[in-house]
Design a protein around this motif. Structure first.
Motif, PDB file in Angstrom:
ATOM      1  N   SER A 109      14.263   5.621   1.447  1.00 47.72           N
ATOM      2  CA  SER A 109      13.475   6.548   0.633  1.00 47.72           C
ATOM      3  C   SER A 109      11.986   6.236   0.601  1.00 47.72           C
ATOM      4  CB  SER A 109      13.996   6.532  -0.797  1.00 47.72           C
ATOM      5  OG  SER A 109      15.354   6.840  -0.832  1.00 47.72           O
ATOM      6  N   VAL A 110      11.541   5.223   1.314  1.00 43.32           N
ATOM      7  CA  VAL A 110      10.143   4.806   1.230  1.00 43.32           C
ATOM      8  C   VAL A 110       9.198   5.957   1.549  1.00 43.32           C
ATOM      9  CG1 VAL A 110       8.354   3.363   2.306  1.00 43.32           C
ATOM     10  CG2 VAL A 110      10.498   2.341   1.570  1.00 43.32           C
ATOM     11  N   ALA A 111       9.443   6.679   2.608  1.00 40.50           N
ATOM     12  CA  ALA A 111       8.525   7.761   2.989  1.00 40.50           C
ATOM     13  C   ALA A 111       8.455   8.831   1.909  1.00 40.50           C
ATOM     14  CB  ALA A 111       8.945   8.367   4.322  1.00 40.50           C
ATOM     15  N   ALA A 112       9.583   9.198   1.328  1.00 40.23           N
ATOM     16  CA  ALA A 112       9.598  10.244   0.299  1.00 40.23           C
ATOM     17  C   ALA A 112       8.882   9.791  -0.977  1.00 40.23           C
ATOM     18  CB  ALA A 112      11.029  10.651  -0.012  1.00 40.23           C
ATOM     19  N   VAL A 113       9.202   8.596  -1.448  1.00 41.33           N
ATOM     20  CA  VAL A 113       8.564   8.078  -2.662  1.00 41.33           C
ATOM     21  C   VAL A 113       7.083   7.840  -2.406  1.00 41.33           C
ATOM     22  CG1 VAL A 113       8.474   6.094  -4.231  1.00 41.33           C
ATOM     23  CG2 VAL A 113      10.663   7.114  -3.607  1.00 41.33           C
ATOM     24  N   ASP A 114       6.774   7.350  -1.240  1.00 40.18           N
ATOM     25  CA  ASP A 114       5.403   7.115  -0.838  1.00 40.18           C
ATOM     26  C   ASP A 114       4.602   8.419  -0.849  1.00 40.18           C
ATOM     27  OD1 ASP A 114       3.433   5.407  -0.024  1.00 40.18           O
ATOM     28  OD2 ASP A 114       3.911   5.602   2.105  1.00 40.18           O
ATOM     29  N   ALA A 115       5.177   9.456  -0.273  1.00 45.90           N
ATOM     30  CA  ALA A 115       4.509  10.761  -0.247  1.00 45.90           C
ATOM     31  C   ALA A 115       4.293  11.278  -1.664  1.00 45.90           C
ATOM     32  CB  ALA A 115       5.320  11.749   0.576  1.00 45.90           C
ATOM     33  N   GLN A 116       5.277  11.061  -2.551  1.00 48.25           N
ATOM     34  CA  GLN A 116       5.116  11.484  -3.948  1.00 48.25           C
ATOM     35  C   GLN A 116       3.979  10.725  -4.617  1.00 48.25           C
ATOM     36  OE1 GLN A 116       8.426  11.386  -6.613  1.00 48.25           O
ATOM     37  NE2 GLN A 116       9.613  12.868  -5.431  1.00 48.25           N
ATOM     38  N   ARG A 117       3.934   9.421  -4.418  1.00 47.41           N
ATOM     39  CA  ARG A 117       2.871   8.614  -5.049  1.00 47.41           C
ATOM     40  C   ARG A 117       1.509   9.095  -4.593  1.00 47.41           C
ATOM     41  NH1 ARG A 117       0.741   4.337  -7.596  1.00 47.41           N
ATOM     42  NH2 ARG A 117      -0.693   2.973  -6.525  1.00 47.41           N
ATOM     43  N   VAL A 118       1.350   9.292  -3.303  1.00 49.39           N
ATOM     44  CA  VAL A 118       0.063   9.757  -2.780  1.00 49.39           C
ATOM     45  C   VAL A 118      -0.247  11.158  -3.307  1.00 49.39           C
ATOM     46  CG1 VAL A 118      -1.166  10.422  -0.669  1.00 49.39           C
ATOM     47  CG2 VAL A 118       0.113   8.273  -0.740  1.00 49.39           C
ATOM     48  N   ALA A 119       0.726  12.050  -3.283  1.00 50.05           N
ATOM     49  CA  ALA A 119       0.507  13.426  -3.745  1.00 50.05           C
ATOM     50  C   ALA A 119       0.119  13.462  -5.224  1.00 50.05           C
ATOM     51  CB  ALA A 119       1.754  14.266  -3.501  1.00 50.05           C
ATOM     52  N   TYR A 120       0.805  12.690  -6.057  1.00 47.58           N
ATOM     53  CA  TYR A 120       0.483  12.713  -7.477  1.00 47.58           C
ATOM     54  C   TYR A 120      -0.826  11.994  -7.780  1.00 47.58           C
ATOM     55  CZ  TYR A 120       4.898  14.952  -8.354  1.00 47.58           C
ATOM     56  OH  TYR A 120       5.926  15.846  -8.358  1.00 47.58           O
ATOM     57  N   THR A 121      -1.172  11.003  -6.998  1.00 44.60           N
ATOM     58  CA  THR A 121      -2.493  10.391  -7.154  1.00 44.60           C
ATOM     59  C   THR A 121      -3.571  11.406  -6.800  1.00 44.60           C
ATOM     60  OG1 THR A 121      -1.652   8.163  -6.730  1.00 44.60           O
ATOM     61  CG2 THR A 121      -4.001   8.525  -6.341  1.00 44.60           C
ATOM     62  N   LEU A 122      -3.359  12.142  -5.719  1.00 42.76           N
ATOM     63  CA  LEU A 122      -4.320  13.182  -5.345  1.00 42.76           C
ATOM     64  C   LEU A 122      -4.363  14.294  -6.397  1.00 42.76           C
ATOM     65  CD1 LEU A 122      -3.670  13.399  -1.495  1.00 42.76           C
ATOM     66  CD2 LEU A 122      -5.589  12.303  -2.677  1.00 42.76           C
ATOM     67  N   ALA A 123      -3.219  14.622  -6.993  1.00 46.23           N
ATOM     68  CA  ALA A 123      -3.188  15.626  -8.061  1.00 46.23           C
ATOM     69  C   ALA A 123      -3.985  15.141  -9.273  1.00 46.23           C
ATOM     70  CB  ALA A 123      -1.746  15.942  -8.460  1.00 46.23           C
ATOM     71  N   GLY A 124      -3.817  13.880  -9.625  1.00 46.52           N
ATOM     72  CA  GLY A 124      -4.605  13.306 -10.721  1.00 46.52           C
ATOM     73  C   GLY A 124      -6.090  13.331 -10.399  1.00 46.52           C
ATOM     74  N   ALA A 125      -6.425  13.033  -9.145  1.00 49.38           N
ATOM     75  CA  ALA A 125      -7.826  13.082  -8.713  1.00 49.38           C
ATOM     76  C   ALA A 125      -8.376  14.506  -8.832  1.00 49.38           C
ATOM     77  CB  ALA A 125      -7.946  12.584  -7.276  1.00 49.38           C
ATOM     78  N   LEU A 126      -7.577  15.467  -8.442  1.00 46.83           N
ATOM     79  CA  LEU A 126      -7.995  16.859  -8.552  1.00 46.83           C
ATOM     80  C   LEU A 126      -8.217  17.250 -10.013  1.00 46.83           C
ATOM     81  CD1 LEU A 126      -8.544  19.579  -7.194  1.00 46.83           C
ATOM     82  CD2 LEU A 126      -6.088  20.056  -7.367  1.00 46.83           C
ATOM     83  N   MET A 127      -7.350  16.793 -10.899  1.00 45.96           N
ATOM     84  CA  MET A 127      -7.522  17.073 -12.327  1.00 45.96           C
ATOM     85  C   MET A 127      -8.822  16.457 -12.849  1.00 45.96           C
ATOM     86  SD  MET A 127      -5.046  19.019 -13.271  1.00 45.96           S
ATOM     87  CE  MET A 127      -4.957  18.917 -15.046  1.00 45.96           C
ATOM     88  N   ILE A 128      -9.166  15.270 -12.364  1.00 41.66           N
ATOM     89  CA  ILE A 128     -10.424  14.627 -12.764  1.00 41.66           C
ATOM     90  C   ILE A 128     -11.613  15.453 -12.286  1.00 41.66           C
ATOM     91  CG2 ILE A 128     -11.904  12.609 -12.417  1.00 41.66           C
ATOM     92  CD1 ILE A 128      -9.279  10.944 -12.256  1.00 41.66           C
ATOM     93  N   VAL A 129     -11.558  15.906 -11.047  1.00 40.31           N
ATOM     94  CA  VAL A 129     -12.656  16.722 -10.504  1.00 40.31           C
ATOM     95  C   VAL A 129     -12.804  18.007 -11.314  1.00 40.31           C
ATOM     96  CG1 VAL A 129     -13.409  18.056  -8.488  1.00 40.31           C
ATOM     97  CG2 VAL A 129     -12.527  15.734  -8.188  1.00 40.31           C
ATOM     98  N   ILE A 130     -11.702  18.688 -11.567  1.00 39.89           N
ATOM     99  CA  ILE A 130     -11.752  19.932 -12.346  1.00 39.89           C
ATOM    100  C   ILE A 130     -12.267  19.644 -13.761  1.00 39.89           C
ATOM    101  CG2 ILE A 130     -10.334  21.738 -13.410  1.00 39.89           C
ATOM    102  CD1 ILE A 130      -8.555  21.565 -10.846  1.00 39.89           C
TER     103      ILE A 130
END
Length: 146
Positions: A109-130
């Protein structure tokens, strides 16, 4: 306000996922000084994406759980050392991402969990920018004119 909005979105739309990473990103990145927030945001994105890619690569090249656990443990030791030695936040985020993903995820599951971590970090970053874009006019209005 930013945390509340993100928490509500994560709870309603992304129940049962690792959406908490978006909240953690906001908590760790946002600072009173906007320039410091921007710098940390860039470092967080760079370190998390790089750490995610390396974790996925390691799991695909060496799909041996004890080896991945050892690499994760070494990364935890480095995270501790980084509390006493100055490194850029990108390096810290890189090693932290490796340790969290490798120590908490089954090899398959490393790739799937890894992709989630990166995606949600980027989502948090997007929320900060907005949030920054929305807040800037309000902050400028509240400051007294020189």
């Amino acid at each position: 306000m930013l945390l509340g909005l993100t928490a509500a979105l994560a709870a309603v739309r992304f129940e049962g996922t690792t959406a908490g990473w978006a909240l953690l990103t906001i908590l760790v990145i946002v600072r009173p000084d906007l320039s410091d927030t921007r710098r940390r945001l860039g470092h967080r994105i760079l370190g998390t994406v790089a750490g995610g890619l390396v974790a996925a690569l390691l799991a695909s090249v060496l799909p041996i759980r004890p080896v991945l656990l050892l690499v994760g443990a070494v990364c935890v030791a480095l995270v501790i050392v980084f509390q006493f030695v100055t490194v850029t936040y990108a390096v810290y985020a890189f090693v932290l991402t490796l340790s969290v993903v490798l120590l908490s995820t089954p090899v398959a599951s490393v790739a799937a969990v890894d992709a989630q971590r990166v995606a949600y970090t980027l989502a948090g970053a997007l929320m900060i920018v907005i949030g920054s874009i929305v807040a800037m006019p309000l902050i400028r209005r509240r400051r007294p004119l020189p």
